[in-house]
Motif scaffolding. Structure first.
Motif, PDB file in Angstrom:
ATOM      1  N   SER A   6     -10.780  33.593 -32.519  1.00  0.00           N
ATOM      2  CA  SER A   6     -11.084  34.063 -31.167  1.00  0.00           C
ATOM      3  C   SER A   6     -12.721  34.597 -31.336  1.00  0.00           C
ATOM      4  N   GLU A   7     -12.371  35.733 -32.290  1.00  0.00           N
ATOM      5  CA  GLU A   7     -13.764  36.476 -32.463  1.00  0.00           C
ATOM      6  C   GLU A   7     -14.390  35.566 -34.372  1.00  0.00           C
ATOM      7  N   ILE A  62     -16.142  43.571 -38.607  1.00  0.00           N
ATOM      8  CA  ILE A  62     -14.725  42.150 -38.745  1.00  0.00           C
ATOM      9  C   ILE A  62     -14.216  42.994 -39.629  1.00  0.00           C
ATOM     10  N   PHE A  66     -10.410  41.561 -39.773  1.00  0.00           N
ATOM     11  CA  PHE A  66     -10.057  41.715 -38.908  1.00  0.00           C
ATOM     12  C   PHE A  66      -7.991  42.253 -39.669  1.00  0.00           C
ATOM     13  N   ASP A  71     -16.356  33.504 -31.684  1.00  0.00           N
ATOM     14  CA  ASP A  71     -17.679  33.791 -31.413  1.00  0.00           C
ATOM     15  C   ASP A  71     -19.062  34.032 -32.280  1.00  0.00           C
ATOM     16  N   ARG A  72     -18.372  34.885 -33.599  1.00  0.00           N
ATOM     17  CA  ARG A  72     -19.527  34.483 -34.674  1.00  0.00           C
ATOM     18  C   ARG A  72     -19.427  33.929 -35.044  1.00  0.00           C
TER      19      ARG A  72
END
Length: 376
Positions: free
Chosen positions: A215-216, A301, A330, A219-220
């Motif tokens: 999901s991140e 990140i 992450f 999003d990026r």
């Protein structure tokens, strides 16, 4: 022996065998889906797939490393499987192959590998490319490495639902032994640069559990695409830092910082290839350091344990080698281009300090650059 395990599992011998490496990216992070430049190397961790044809339309798989789970589906009805998520990479591959017009038969597949999962070393792309290679060989598809990479990316984008770029699949397909690849993600034309035999690729897995990565990541990607639209370019590859500063008022603060990372990272990647070619490891060190800081401050990140590891290793290497976070972010891994005579010092420092600082134990892999599944 895998051949014996295949025979024991399926009652007959395999007829095709593929090996696709994982990869580590030395510099050029989150630039691939912005049509930019990346600099990965295929590494000596890999996925292996053994296969034999069936007389029906069934894909029958056994994943040795996932408790020998069995998963099967028909080529005439490929659905997403919520129970065995690993199987969706295979389902996606066979789905896009058929959508692209390739004729497939059913097959029995034995799958195994040692690419660390969840570490940012492209275990998924390795799996996809290994499947594409074995299907190509078994069914006489004559795929090229570039075709396979594009199909693998499409499978992950459209079927699995992760908006990855092309880098992972392409280096898994077309990596070269002893060399890293400068890849133009728009033209898909690779250039290869030898890695000095006096240096090692050292990958350190922070073992930070990566949550919400997809999901991140998505999003990026959306933020980068929004920035490109605001700047009036097809992709951030086409923008310069001068343009970005001039049109800053058209972007949100977040879009500005995301674009700043991508545009500057493209510049760093091209400079890195030149520096490595001429053996300028002082510049290699500076560029990898700047890349990490950009991922930390502009792309946001990194995580504290990763930052700690990078600083720890940088303190040992100085300007003799480079170190940065690698992968989607992450958590996951850092990568260092490390002089061979400093590898032991890096290992000792990580063993002595990392667990005390974070409560986590790092895994260290000293790697070589290897051939991709479609190399040669």
């Amino acid at each position: 022996m895998l051949s014996e395990l295949f025979k024991k599992t399926f009652g007959r011998s395999h007829e095709a065998h593929s090996v696709a490496p994982g990869r580590v990216n030395l510099i050029g992070e989150h630039t691939d889906y912005n049509d930019g430049f990346v600099f990965p190397a295929a590494i000596d961790f890999a996925t292996q797939v053994l296969a034999a044809p069936r007389s029906d339309r069934i894909i029958n798989m056994v994943a040795v490393d996932v408790e020998s789970q069995r998963n099967r589906f028909s080529l005439d009805d490929i659905q997403f499987d919520n129970a065995m998520m690993w199987s969706n990479y295979a389902r996606g591959v066979f789905n896009v192959l058929q959508e692209a017009g390739f004729t497939l038969s059913g097959m029995d597949l034995l799958i195994t590998g040692n690419v660390p999962q969840g570490a940012g070393l492209s275990s998924s792309a390795s799996f996809e490319v290994a499947l594409l290679k074995v299907a190509s060989d078994l069914c006489g598809l004559s795929l090229t490495g570039t075709q396979a990479a594009q199909l693998g990316q499409r499978a992950e984008n459209e079927f699995v639902g992760c908006a990855c770029g092309i880098m992972d699949q392409l280096i898994c397909a077309l990596g070269q032994q002893g060399r890293a690849m400068l890849l133009d993600c728009r033209s898909l034309v690779p250039q290869y640069t030898p890695i000095s035999p006096e240096y090692q690729i050292v990958i350190i897995n922070s073992n930070v559990k990566r949550g919400l990565v997809e999901s991140e990541y998505n999003d990026r990607r959306a933020q980068c695409e929004g920035a490109a639209r605001a700047l009036g370019v097809n992709a951030l590859r086409d923008a310069t830092l001068v343009q970005l500063k001039h049109w800053k008022h058209k972007l949100t603060e977040m879009e500005y910082r995301r674009a700043k990372h991508v545009i500057s990272e493209n510049d760093r990647t091209l400079e890195f290839a030149e520096a490595l070619t001429r053996g300028d490891y002082g510049q290699v060190s500076a560029l990898m350091r700047a890349s990490h800081q950009s991922m930390k401050n502009d792309f946001e990140i990194t995580v504290p344990a990763i930052d700690y590891l990078v600083d720890l290793v940088h303190g040992i290497l100085g300007d003799t080698g480079g170190v940065r976070m690698t992968g989607g972010g992450f958590g996951g891994c850092i990568v260092a281009l490390c002089p061979t005579d400093k590898v032991d010092a890096v290992k000792r420092a990580v063993a002595r300090h990392y667990q005390a600082e974070t409560g986590l134990v790092a895994d260290i892999y000293v790697c070589t650059a290897e051939d991709g599944a479609f190399a040669g």
